[in-house]
Design an enzyme around this catalytic site. Sequence first.
Site, PDB file in Angstrom:
ATOM      1  N   TYR A 142       1.075  -1.315   0.232  1.00  0.00           N
ATOM      2  CA  TYR A 142       0.493   0.279   0.328  1.00  0.00           C
ATOM      3  C   TYR A 142       1.033   1.437  -0.224  1.00  0.00           C
ATOM      4  CZ  TYR A 142      -4.934  -1.919   0.964  1.00  0.00           C
ATOM      5  OH  TYR A 142      -6.011  -2.379   0.831  1.00  0.00           O
ATOM      6  N   LYS A 193       2.846 -15.837   1.827  1.00  0.00           N
ATOM      7  CA  LYS A 193       3.308 -16.036   0.491  1.00  0.00           C
ATOM      8  C   LYS A 193       4.398 -16.423   0.678  1.00  0.00           C
ATOM      9  CE  LYS A 193       1.715 -17.964  -3.496  1.00  0.00           C
ATOM     10  NZ  LYS A 193       0.736 -18.678  -3.219  1.00  0.00           N
ATOM     11  N   ASP A 225      -3.492 -17.607  -0.222  1.00  0.00           N
ATOM     12  CA  ASP A 225      -5.022 -18.847  -1.097  1.00  0.00           C
ATOM     13  C   ASP A 225      -5.454 -19.627   0.179  1.00  0.00           C
ATOM     14  OD1 ASP A 225      -1.879 -20.025  -0.938  1.00  0.00           O
ATOM     15  OD2 ASP A 225      -2.041 -20.629  -2.755  1.00  0.00           O
ATOM     16  N   ASP A 249      -6.593  -6.936   3.724  1.00  0.00           N
ATOM     17  CA  ASP A 249      -7.629  -5.801   3.514  1.00  0.00           C
ATOM     18  C   ASP A 249      -8.542  -6.812   3.026  1.00  0.00           C
ATOM     19  OD1 ASP A 249      -8.961  -3.802   2.392  1.00  0.00           O
ATOM     20  OD2 ASP A 249      -7.702  -4.526   0.256  1.00  0.00           O
ATOM     21  N   ASP A 253     -12.634  -8.589   4.478  1.00  0.00           N
ATOM     22  CA  ASP A 253     -13.600  -8.767   3.590  1.00  0.00           C
ATOM     23  C   ASP A 253     -14.007 -10.108   3.963  1.00  0.00           C
ATOM     24  OD1 ASP A 253     -13.336  -6.038   3.504  1.00  0.00           O
ATOM     25  OD2 ASP A 253     -14.067  -6.245   1.284  1.00  0.00           O
TER      26      ASP A 253
END
Length: 358
Positions: A142, A193, A225, A249, A253
């Site tokens: 970000y 990751k 994942d 982020d 959600d």
Amino acid sequence: MMTKKIAVLPGDGIGQEIVAEAVKVIDRLKQAYGLDVELEQGLVGGSAYDKTGSPLPEETLQLARESDSILLGAVGGYKWESLDIAVRPEKGLLGLRAELELFANLRPAILYPQLADASTLKPEVVSGLDIMIVRELTGGIYFGQPRGIRTLDNGEREGYNTLVYRESEISRIAKVAFDIAAKRDNRVCSVDKANVLECTELWREVVNKEAQRFSNIELSHMYVDNAAMQLVREPKQFDVMVTTNMFGDILSDCAAMLTGSIGMLPSASLDINSKGMYEPIHGSAPDIAGKNIANPLATILSVAMMLRYSLNDAENADRIETAVNKVLDDGLRTQDIYSDGMKKVSTSEMGDAVLAGL
Ligand code: IPM
Ligand code: MG
């Protein structure tokens, strides 16, 4: 005791309506239970851009700095989507996070038993769900430099961003996650990751090192994942999850939807001294803005989180949470959490019902 100051930044879209309901709740706690706070409103996001040319005016930043806590609604909307990325409403939010160094984002995903039917997942998969996602908020892709869109020699354009984390940024967010887990079920799953990205290979190494200072914590690691899959397959396996800015982020959600509606969930963004900004995790929902149908409960619950984490007032936090539980028990539902047999209410009716429960 000194009066605490709360900066109130409604922002855009439904931000205005839902923050108004949260302010009603704060006012009631002031009148009825002696909550000693003063509120000052400020502009942020697209509405700030319209009035001042900046999504984060200097005045707002000043107000945020001098306040003990910040209550934020939401930012963004169709109207501003074609603006240069540097002055988009989202920059107002990202600017506040960065300027105030609110590096620790706590996003609880709790299923209210009254809403088990509102989830798109089977009740047995989500009932009793209680996860805390700890998202790093001021680093990673970000904010990493360099970033931009450049034109190559052959005339083709190329977009690029940079994923970076320093050891100190990783260890401080890991510590926050371990401290929180110590007050819960003592389990932390760090999401990365590391099989592909060096940056998160370092993330894993530093999280492991920080964990050595917390002997009671059971630490596990998961690739992002797989974490996304596990969240919808068997979400109750998680206690605390800690992860990077962008993975957080996305996963938050996903976790929010397990609880039936993103309209129910509050969040806290804290600096190293637990000064914080509190906001619903949902966005500005421009499609339903101004219709008095948005769910104000995430924002009202954000006030409870503020009282608990920054203002040291667990008693009033409990009052809010109890009142919210009561309106749910009474069958009151905004449209996002509505199911057959319940009573559909508007934004302001929901706010009034919480007030009545206080
Ligand atoms: C969030 C939002 C923000 C983010 C946007 C509005 C910049 O999606 O708080 O999760 O990406 O962090
Ligand atoms: Mg988001």
